[in-house]
Design a protein around this motif. Sequence first.
Motif, PDB file in Angstrom:
ATOM      1  N   GLU A  67      16.849  -6.728   5.449  1.00  0.00           N
ATOM      2  CA  GLU A  67      16.060  -7.827   4.903  1.00  0.00           C
ATOM      3  C   GLU A  67      15.086  -8.385   5.944  1.00  0.00           C
ATOM      4  N   GLN A 123      26.794  -9.461  -9.328  1.00  0.00           N
ATOM      5  CA  GLN A 123      28.222  -9.333  -8.998  1.00  0.00           C
ATOM      6  C   GLN A 123      29.099 -10.010 -10.054  1.00  0.00           C
ATOM      7  N   LEU A 170      20.326   5.050  -8.758  1.00  0.00           N
ATOM      8  CA  LEU A 170      20.093   5.447  -7.370  1.00  0.00           C
ATOM      9  C   LEU A 170      19.356   6.776  -7.272  1.00  0.00           C
ATOM     10  N   GLU A 222       8.519  -3.800 -10.345  1.00  0.00           N
ATOM     11  CA  GLU A 222       7.676  -3.829  -9.143  1.00  0.00           C
ATOM     12  C   GLU A 222       6.489  -4.768  -9.314  1.00  0.00           C
ATOM     13  N   PHE A 231      13.790   0.937  -3.678  1.00  0.00           N
ATOM     14  CA  PHE A 231      13.415   0.151  -4.852  1.00  0.00           C
ATOM     15  C   PHE A 231      12.023  -0.445  -4.723  1.00  0.00           C
ATOM     16  N   ARG A 232      11.458  -0.417  -3.522  1.00  0.00           N
ATOM     17  CA  ARG A 232      10.118  -0.993  -3.427  1.00  0.00           C
ATOM     18  C   ARG A 232       9.122  -0.141  -2.665  1.00  0.00           C
ATOM     19  N   ILE A 244      18.246   3.103   0.902  1.00  0.00           N
ATOM     20  CA  ILE A 244      18.464   2.882  -0.533  1.00  0.00           C
ATOM     21  C   ILE A 244      17.786   1.589  -0.970  1.00  0.00           C
ATOM     22  N   ALA A 245      17.995   0.521  -0.212  1.00  0.00           N
ATOM     23  CA  ALA A 245      17.352  -0.758  -0.563  1.00  0.00           C
ATOM     24  C   ALA A 245      15.837  -0.586  -0.590  1.00  0.00           C
ATOM     25  N   ILE A 283      19.354  -5.145 -10.731  1.00  0.00           N
ATOM     26  CA  ILE A 283      19.917  -4.387  -9.603  1.00  0.00           C
ATOM     27  C   ILE A 283      18.890  -4.270  -8.482  1.00  0.00           C
ATOM     28  N   ALA A 284      17.654  -3.914  -8.832  1.00  0.00           N
ATOM     29  CA  ALA A 284      16.612  -3.818  -7.804  1.00  0.00           C
ATOM     30  C   ALA A 284      16.445  -5.162  -7.096  1.00  0.00           C
ATOM     31  N   TRP A 321      29.176  -7.829 -13.235  1.00  0.00           N
ATOM     32  CA  TRP A 321      30.054  -6.662 -13.140  1.00  0.00           C
ATOM     33  C   TRP A 321      31.525  -7.089 -13.170  1.00  0.00           C
ATOM     34  N   HIS A 358      29.071  -4.092  -3.830  1.00  0.00           N
ATOM     35  CA  HIS A 358      29.428  -4.789  -2.595  1.00  0.00           C
ATOM     36  C   HIS A 358      30.876  -5.254  -2.588  1.00  0.00           C
ATOM     37  N   SER A 380      18.613  -7.419  -6.688  1.00  0.00           N
ATOM     38  CA  SER A 380      19.805  -7.834  -5.927  1.00  0.00           C
ATOM     39  C   SER A 380      19.710  -7.408  -4.459  1.00  0.00           C
ATOM     40  N   PHE A 381      18.790  -6.481  -4.136  1.00  0.00           N
ATOM     41  CA  PHE A 381      18.625  -6.073  -2.740  1.00  0.00           C
ATOM     42  C   PHE A 381      17.765  -7.047  -1.958  1.00  0.00           C
ATOM     43  N   ARG A 382      17.082  -7.955  -2.664  1.00  0.00           N
ATOM     44  CA  ARG A 382      16.262  -8.890  -1.884  1.00  0.00           C
ATOM     45  C   ARG A 382      16.387 -10.332  -2.312  1.00  0.00           C
ATOM     46  N   VAL A 424      27.371   0.157  -2.275  1.00  0.00           N
ATOM     47  CA  VAL A 424      25.935  -0.162  -2.294  1.00  0.00           C
ATOM     48  C   VAL A 424      25.617  -1.155  -3.403  1.00  0.00           C
ATOM     49  N   LEU A 425      26.159  -0.922  -4.608  1.00  0.00           N
ATOM     50  CA  LEU A 425      25.764  -1.752  -5.742  1.00  0.00           C
ATOM     51  C   LEU A 425      26.684  -2.957  -5.926  1.00  0.00           C
TER      52      LEU A 425
END
Lengths: 214, 214
Positions: free
Chosen positions: B44, A133, A179, A44, B123-124, B119-120, A119-120, A136, B181, A122-124, B178-179
């Motif tokens: 986003e 991706q 999660l 963060e 993380f923040r 969920i996204a 991972i965190a 994994w 995709h 990857s959401f933004r 979610v993770l």
Amino acid sequence: MPDPSHAQPHPAAPPERRPGGRTARIRAHVLDAVRAELGAHGYEGLTMEGVAARAGVHRATVYRRWQDTGGLLADLLDAAGQDDWQPPNTGSLHEDLTALNDEIQQSLLAQPSIAQALIAASFRSARAAHAQQQLWEDRYQRCEILVERAIQRGELPHHTDARRLLIAATAPLYHQLVLMHTPPDPHLPTHAATTATLAASAGAFNHPPPNPNP
Amino acid sequence: MPDPSHAQPHPAAPPERRPGGRTARIRAHVLDAVRAELGAHGYEGLTMEGVAARAGVHRATVYRRWQDTGGLLADLLDAAGQDDWQPPNTGSLHEDLTALNDEIQQSLLAQPSIAQALIAASFRSARAAHAQQQLWEDRYQRCEILVERAIQRGELPHHTDARRLLIAATAPLYHQLVLMHTPPDPHLPTHAATTATLAASAGAFNHPPPNPNP
């Protein structure tokens, strides 16, 4: 899946220009700064500005080359390998899955955890999402041999779907540690491995799966 | 776990002051705007500014009351229930878990998906993280009866750990949708339910779990 970030730092990957030159030095300083900032402030608190300041590199350079903190984390993974990671090979499916899960749990609970940060991110960040991706896909692919060996040993039915088995074995770790943020449970790696192994022996990952209500 | 965001919008929860007054009207407008902005731009593109503009409410009001987009999403969940969600009750563990997973898959693939957005955001945003954790805790707790009924029907050993079973059954959906995709797979809800059911029948969630390498 285990990420290469716990490996001893390799020498930085070949720089784009002038081997050992300015480009490579900047990259090494910046990636060191990413590790240090993560350690000090967590994901963060990871900012382009903080990394640039700690690395002694101009902010504009960091933005131009890495775009966002997701780009920094993706490059950190890249730099960690020349990736020669291999899945466990203990002689038993259950032990292999437990060892794999132990590695995953370790990488997710590390302080700081590059795996959690990626991972965190990857959401933004599209760069982080892409790197995650690829990581994994690579790891699950390398782990398929672990299922093939179990089939050869006669532990599993032929036509076991390796990918589904591997996801079943590892998903509870991500669900709980990434999660749900449940408190760390030392039994989790073994429990998840046991679940997947018993389900596999019962044919859950066969094509087609058996009817569980006969 | 299924979130209440697909339910028909309830009347807004009791406002802090003046029932049906300005506070409640602002909340209703703002939450409508959150849904609309998510639909138009995805998570986003969800911003405090965009929500304030669409709701016709001053930006400062939105910041003061909801703090961040995670706070908006958390309140969206709150407003959706007076929550009377109950887990499926089909008469068979496998069917119950499949129905549960169908609901989860639907909520994660919805366009827009409040579940994915929350969920996204978790993380923040501490508010989003807290709301997400409460939601999961509530849902898993309500689902425990589904395992108890299976034990009473004689489908499962006594002393089956309901929570571990439920996490094993649902975790692959979160991991893949979610993770990782991975592209949506219509068989995923059934497959994950089958895995958990077969593992449960083999005693994987007993205290203590059996040795899978006898």
